[in-house]
Design a protein around this motif. Structure first.
Motif, PDB file in Angstrom:
ATOM      1  N   ALA A  12      36.840  24.557  36.718  1.00  0.00           N
ATOM      2  CA  ALA A  12      37.941  23.698  36.280  1.00  0.00           C
ATOM      3  C   ALA A  12      38.041  23.586  34.763  1.00  0.00           C
ATOM      4  CB  ALA A  12      37.772  22.304  36.892  1.00  0.00           C
ATOM      5  N   THR A  13      36.917  23.633  34.069  1.00  0.00           N
ATOM      6  CA  THR A  13      36.951  23.497  32.606  1.00  0.00           C
ATOM      7  C   THR A  13      36.514  24.757  31.879  1.00  0.00           C
ATOM      8  OG1 THR A  13      34.700  22.558  32.604  1.00  0.00           O
ATOM      9  CG2 THR A  13      36.566  21.016  32.712  1.00  0.00           C
ATOM     10  N   ARG A  14      35.681  25.558  32.499  1.00  0.00           N
ATOM     11  CA  ARG A  14      35.165  26.759  31.831  1.00  0.00           C
ATOM     12  C   ARG A  14      35.849  28.038  32.305  1.00  0.00           C
ATOM     13  NH1 ARG A  14      30.338  24.073  33.478  1.00  0.00           N
ATOM     14  NH2 ARG A  14      30.028  25.657  35.086  1.00  0.00           N
ATOM     15  N   GLY A  15      36.793  27.927  33.225  1.00  0.00           N
ATOM     16  CA  GLY A  15      37.432  29.099  33.807  1.00  0.00           C
ATOM     17  C   GLY A  15      38.449  29.744  32.889  1.00  0.00           C
ATOM     18  N   THR A  16      39.149  30.744  33.422  1.00  0.00           N
ATOM     19  CA  THR A  16      40.134  31.487  32.653  1.00  0.00           C
ATOM     20  C   THR A  16      41.393  31.704  33.472  1.00  0.00           C
ATOM     21  OG1 THR A  16      40.614  33.658  31.668  1.00  0.00           O
ATOM     22  CG2 THR A  16      38.992  33.620  33.422  1.00  0.00           C
ATOM     23  N   LYS A  17      42.529  31.772  32.780  1.00  0.00           N
ATOM     24  CA  LYS A  17      43.792  32.056  33.455  1.00  0.00           C
ATOM     25  C   LYS A  17      43.840  33.489  33.981  1.00  0.00           C
ATOM     26  CE  LYS A  17      46.494  28.722  30.751  1.00  0.00           C
ATOM     27  NZ  LYS A  17      47.620  28.542  29.804  1.00  0.00           N
ATOM     28  N   LEU A  18      42.928  34.320  33.512  1.00  0.00           N
ATOM     29  CA  LEU A  18      42.857  35.710  33.966  1.00  0.00           C
ATOM     30  C   LEU A  18      41.863  35.868  35.118  1.00  0.00           C
ATOM     31  CD1 LEU A  18      42.857  37.550  30.519  1.00  0.00           C
ATOM     32  CD2 LEU A  18      44.793  37.129  32.051  1.00  0.00           C
ATOM     33  N   ALA A  19      41.593  34.772  35.829  1.00  0.00           N
ATOM     34  CA  ALA A  19      40.586  34.803  36.884  1.00  0.00           C
ATOM     35  C   ALA A  19      40.877  35.878  37.919  1.00  0.00           C
ATOM     36  CB  ALA A  19      40.496  33.432  37.564  1.00  0.00           C
ATOM     37  N   GLY A  20      42.130  35.985  38.367  1.00  0.00           N
ATOM     38  CA  GLY A  20      42.465  36.971  39.384  1.00  0.00           C
ATOM     39  C   GLY A  20      42.162  38.387  38.951  1.00  0.00           C
ATOM     40  N   LEU A  21      42.448  38.698  37.690  1.00  0.00           N
ATOM     41  CA  LEU A  21      42.175  40.035  37.162  1.00  0.00           C
ATOM     42  C   LEU A  21      40.675  40.297  37.074  1.00  0.00           C
ATOM     43  CD1 LEU A  21      43.203  42.659  35.911  1.00  0.00           C
ATOM     44  CD2 LEU A  21      43.242  41.496  33.690  1.00  0.00           C
ATOM     45  N   VAL A  22      39.927  39.321  36.579  1.00  0.00           N
ATOM     46  CA  VAL A  22      38.475  39.476  36.466  1.00  0.00           C
ATOM     47  C   VAL A  22      37.850  39.685  37.835  1.00  0.00           C
ATOM     48  CG1 VAL A  22      36.328  38.355  35.767  1.00  0.00           C
ATOM     49  CG2 VAL A  22      38.380  38.114  34.355  1.00  0.00           C
ATOM     50  N   ILE A  23      38.295  38.908  38.815  1.00  0.00           N
ATOM     51  CA  ILE A  23      37.742  39.013  40.164  1.00  0.00           C
ATOM     52  C   ILE A  23      38.054  40.385  40.766  1.00  0.00           C
ATOM     53  CG2 ILE A  23      37.956  38.096  42.515  1.00  0.00           C
ATOM     54  CD1 ILE A  23      38.476  35.330  41.071  1.00  0.00           C
ATOM     55  N   GLY A  24      39.294  40.854  40.592  1.00  0.00           N
ATOM     56  CA  GLY A  24      39.653  42.168  41.111  1.00  0.00           C
ATOM     57  C   GLY A  24      38.844  43.284  40.467  1.00  0.00           C
ATOM     58  N   LEU A  25      38.640  43.210  39.151  1.00  0.00           N
ATOM     59  CA  LEU A  25      37.850  44.234  38.470  1.00  0.00           C
ATOM     60  C   LEU A  25      36.382  44.172  38.883  1.00  0.00           C
ATOM     61  CD1 LEU A  25      39.409  44.123  34.890  1.00  0.00           C
ATOM     62  CD2 LEU A  25      39.658  45.922  36.611  1.00  0.00           C
ATOM     63  N   THR A  26      35.883  42.968  39.151  1.00  0.00           N
ATOM     64  CA  THR A  26      34.504  42.841  39.629  1.00  0.00           C
ATOM     65  C   THR A  26      34.352  43.496  40.992  1.00  0.00           C
ATOM     66  OG1 THR A  26      34.226  40.765  38.415  1.00  0.00           O
ATOM     67  CG2 THR A  26      32.656  41.219  40.173  1.00  0.00           C
ATOM     68  N   LEU A  27      35.335  43.289  41.867  1.00  0.00           N
ATOM     69  CA  LEU A  27      35.272  43.933  43.181  1.00  0.00           C
ATOM     70  C   LEU A  27      35.361  45.450  43.046  1.00  0.00           C
ATOM     71  CD1 LEU A  27      35.038  43.357  46.198  1.00  0.00           C
ATOM     72  CD2 LEU A  27      37.533  43.348  46.320  1.00  0.00           C
ATOM     73  N   THR A  28      36.156  45.935  42.098  1.00  0.00           N
ATOM     74  CA  THR A  28      36.207  47.375  41.825  1.00  0.00           C
ATOM     75  C   THR A  28      34.838  47.889  41.411  1.00  0.00           C
ATOM     76  OG1 THR A  28      38.527  47.254  41.141  1.00  0.00           O
ATOM     77  CG2 THR A  28      37.262  49.151  40.386  1.00  0.00           C
ATOM     78  N   LEU A  29      34.194  47.189  40.491  1.00  0.00           N
ATOM     79  CA  LEU A  29      32.866  47.578  40.033  1.00  0.00           C
ATOM     80  C   LEU A  29      31.874  47.621  41.190  1.00  0.00           C
ATOM     81  CD1 LEU A  29      30.705  48.113  37.859  1.00  0.00           C
ATOM     82  CD2 LEU A  29      30.564  45.636  37.522  1.00  0.00           C
ATOM     83  N   ILE A  30      31.924  46.620  42.036  1.00  0.00           N
ATOM     84  CA  ILE A  30      31.018  46.563  43.180  1.00  0.00           C
ATOM     85  C   ILE A  30      31.213  47.774  44.087  1.00  0.00           C
ATOM     86  CG2 ILE A  30      30.583  45.309  45.340  1.00  0.00           C
ATOM     87  CD1 ILE A  30      31.023  42.713  43.686  1.00  0.00           C
TER      88      ILE A  30
END
Length: 268
Positions: free
Chosen positions: A190-208
């Motif tokens: 809620a306070t430390r997150g980013t508006k680019l969360a969806g992109l970061v999560i998708g790229l993390t799944l790609t990396l995995i």
């Protein structure tokens, strides 16, 4: 009006965040969003794996298929699309392990997990069913060949692309799912997150997927594993338990660890 002289910060919904504040979407709308997002994830990524990963060679002998790299990006891109399309409605979990990991971290209500998980499983199963419907009209016995090949199911030993055993599959699913959930919890805070969360999560799944497709075809998502196993035949179904139990173990460990390490209020 607030009497605090400091300007109020606007609250911006982020994909995969905790349960939306009231008033918000109805539970039925949230279930539908989860089903649609999981459908997109499974339909898009498994289509890439079955239709495009090994398409063949061109006239100059070069491969026309997208290979492991293309499939890995397909998983990531579908998550990005789903997170921004339906994340503001349901939180955009699209994965039973993520739902349970968020609950363990205190970001999601335990009482709502069952409905989300059912919606995710249904959405995933509809995704592979649509692939089967396309395959019915494919040439040269494509569908029977895809099913006899496991239908992109997860697996170990003979079902592992690299011949890895059950111990490797268990370890990989715990670790990679745990990493995935930790990233989600970090970028959607809620306070430390980013508006680019969806992109970061998708790229993390790609990396995995880039790292672990050769091990066991990469699950980190029980709904994805169920969706492919139901069309993959007896052996993928017999091995399915590994890809139900251990992604959830990894997600729960990550959720409880994140809550203890990063979200516990200091006592001083």
């Amino acid at each position: 009006m607030s009497t605090d002289p400091r300007p109020e910060k606007p609250v911006t919904p982020t994909p995969l965040d905790h349960t939306p504040a009231e008033p918000g979407p109805t539970m039925a709308a949230r279930w539908l969003a989860e089903a649609l997002g999981t459908f997109l994830l499974v339909f898009g990524s498994i289509s890439a794996a079955l239709f495009a990963s090994d398409f063949g060679t061109g006239t100059n002998g070069s491969s026309l298929g997208i290979g492991f790299v293309g499939v890995a990006f397909a998983f990531g891109l579908t998550v990005v699309a789903g997170a921004y399309a339906w994340g503001p409605i349901s939180g955009g979990h699209f994965n039973p392990a993520v739902t349970l990991g968020l609950a363990a971290a205190g970001r999601f209500a335990w009482k709502d997990t069952i409905g989300y998980i059912i919606a995710q499983i249904v959405g995933g199963a509809v995704g592979t069913t649509c692939i089967v419907l396309i395959g019915l009209f494919a040439p040269g016995g494509w569908l029977s060949a895809a099913q006899s090949g496991g239908f992109a199911s997860n697996g170990y030993d003979a079902l592992s692309p690299g011949g890895f055993g059950i111990g490797a599959a268990i370890t990989a699913e715990i670790l990679f799912t745990g990493i995935f959930v930790l990233v989600i919890l970090g970028v959607t805070h809620a306070t430390r997150g980013t508006k680019l969360a969806g992109l970061v999560i998708g790229l993390t799944l790609t990396l995995i997927h880039l790292a672990s497709i050769p091990i066991d075809n990469t699950s980190v998502n029980p709904a994805r594993s169920i969706a492919t196993a139901i069309y993959g035949g007896a052996e993928p179904l017999m091995q399915l338990w590994v890809f139900l139990v251990f992604p959830i173990v990894g997600a729960l460990l990550a959720g409880f660890a994140h809550r203890t390490l990063f979200d516990t209020k200091p006592s001083f």
